[in-house]
Design an enzyme around this catalytic site. Sequence first.
Site, PDB file in Angstrom:
ATOM      1  N   THR A 164       0.832  -1.213   0.000  1.00 47.07           N
ATOM      2  CA  THR A 164       0.000   0.000   0.000  1.00 47.07           C
ATOM      3  C   THR A 164       0.865   1.260   0.000  1.00 47.07           C
ATOM      4  OG1 THR A 164      -1.637  -1.223   1.248  1.00 47.07           O
ATOM      5  CG2 THR A 164      -1.873   1.166   1.265  1.00 47.07           C
ATOM      6  N   GLY A 199      -7.270   0.391   2.937  1.00 51.22           N
ATOM      7  CA  GLY A 199      -5.808   0.421   3.079  1.00 51.22           C
ATOM      8  C   GLY A 199      -5.333   1.175   4.307  1.00 51.22           C
ATOM      9  N   LYS A 254       3.613   4.836  18.264  1.00 48.95           N
ATOM     10  CA  LYS A 254       3.683   6.208  17.762  1.00 48.95           C
ATOM     11  C   LYS A 254       3.883   7.216  18.902  1.00 48.95           C
ATOM     12  CE  LYS A 254       0.969   5.215  13.612  1.00 48.95           C
ATOM     13  NZ  LYS A 254      -0.399   5.068  13.083  1.00 48.95           N
ATOM     14  N   LYS A 263       6.702   2.295  11.585  1.00 45.37           N
ATOM     15  CA  LYS A 263       6.714   2.705  13.010  1.00 45.37           C
ATOM     16  C   LYS A 263       7.159   1.606  13.960  1.00 45.37           C
ATOM     17  CE  LYS A 263       2.660   1.656  11.257  1.00 45.37           C
ATOM     18  NZ  LYS A 263       1.330   2.071  10.958  1.00 45.37           N
ATOM     19  N   GLU A 265       9.179  10.491   8.860  1.00 43.31           N
ATOM     20  CA  GLU A 265       8.013  11.375   9.023  1.00 43.31           C
ATOM     21  C   GLU A 265       6.693  10.602   8.989  1.00 43.31           C
ATOM     22  OE1 GLU A 265       7.775  15.089   9.441  1.00 43.31           O
ATOM     23  OE2 GLU A 265       6.002  14.015  10.111  1.00 43.31           O
TER      24      GLU A 265
HETATM   25  N1  HSE Z   1      -2.706   1.281  10.563  1.00 39.81           N
HETATM   26  C1  HSE Z   1      -2.233   2.601  10.737  1.00 39.81           C
HETATM   27  C2  HSE Z   1      -3.393   3.484  11.153  1.00 39.81           C
HETATM   28  C3  HSE Z   1      -1.610   3.087   9.460  1.00 39.81           C
HETATM   29  O1  HSE Z   1      -4.537   3.047  10.984  1.00 39.81           O
HETATM   30  O2  HSE Z   1      -3.184   4.580  11.655  1.00 39.81           O
HETATM   31  C4  HSE Z   1      -0.915   4.420   9.562  1.00 39.81           C
HETATM   32  O3  HSE Z   1       0.182   4.371  10.439  1.00 39.81           O
END
Ligand code: HSE
Length: 400
Positions: free
Chosen positions: A11, A182, A200, A100, A124
Amino acid sequence: MINAAILGYGTVGAGVFGVLKMNSAAIARRAGDEIRVKYVLDLREFPGDPAAEVLTHDYKDILDDPEVSIVVETMGGLKPAYDFTKQALLAGKNVCTSNKELVAEYGVELLTIAREHSVNYLFEASCGGGIPIIRTFNSSLTAEEIDAVTGILNGTTNYILTKMRVDGQDFGDALKEAQERGYAEKHPEADVEGWDACRKIAILSSLAYGNHVSYKEIPTEGITNIEKADIAYAEALGMRVKLLAVSRRNEKGVWALVAPMLVAKSNMLYYVDDVLNAVFVHGNALGDAMFYGSGAGSLPTASAVAGDVVDCARHLHKTIRSDWSPKKAELLPPDGVCRSFFVRFSGSEAEARDIFGNVKPIRTLGASGEFGFVTEVMSEKNFHEKCSGSGKVIKSIRIA
Ligand code: HSE
């Protein structure tokens, strides 16, 4: 001409390939040179796709090619992404990533290797999708003492909670839709159990406070227990359920927490819906700032990665500074944090008052045999002690 290679044509990788092509003129202008994708690495074949012309199945083709100065790692996961990233940095190549999981686990080590080899490890897209938040910490907020970061950092869970609230969708159907769009991880437990948001907030807190915050030490709850009834109670209170990732720094240290919370209308995060993410930052001179935008999905994430590619092109052989030291931040348990709690209780109002003191009933709703209320402000520790003693708490949700 600057040559790049993309590892993983999923993706995000396909999105980066697309953005570098779609915006090639603007990118060349801003990078000061044309950027060409010389290789795409993937185990699969892509007949008919433009990437097929540059496809390789062998990482050595990229690693051994001195013309490749920028590697885009969009494979996700730790293996083989960690080895491939390390090998690229050791070979003097810049690496840009959306991974991440890898940044939270090995970011501090990879940043050190990058610095030692005068290249960049940029990520980023690892937090907040397309929101430029990492670069904000690394440049715009470098004069701040940041003491609070609060975010809606996972697009999938925010999308699910919005669909459950607005369209009355079931959790499973909303998750399926997020996967089709996605947004979700390959293993969506990472989204719905809160692990993705946890990684995160660990990355953002490390950058905001300077010392390494280990995601493994952050208490984390996901949204799998959130039912439509909870969302209805929240609405009766004029609030919304959001998966919040929170960290604070005070004179005693740093604490962090990921959990679903009830957010009031007076809080800007209340208005962040669908796949959108937001990061609320407080600094001693700045006061408040909020950064808001597309939190997941192919093109928004790819835009952030491609922006890193441009930054690498502008800083070939020069490491861009970031304030993430290998020194570990001692994480405090959030036991002493004080707040109100929403409670679904299987006893009477009188029993609730006996245990929790003054409570504010939510009279308009509730399945038969239960009583919903909001407690007064108390510490997490105090609240959890009362809950475990009562035996009558069906569920509780923190109020932000
Ligand atoms: N799976 C993650 C989300 C993708 O839904 O935020 C983006 O980091």
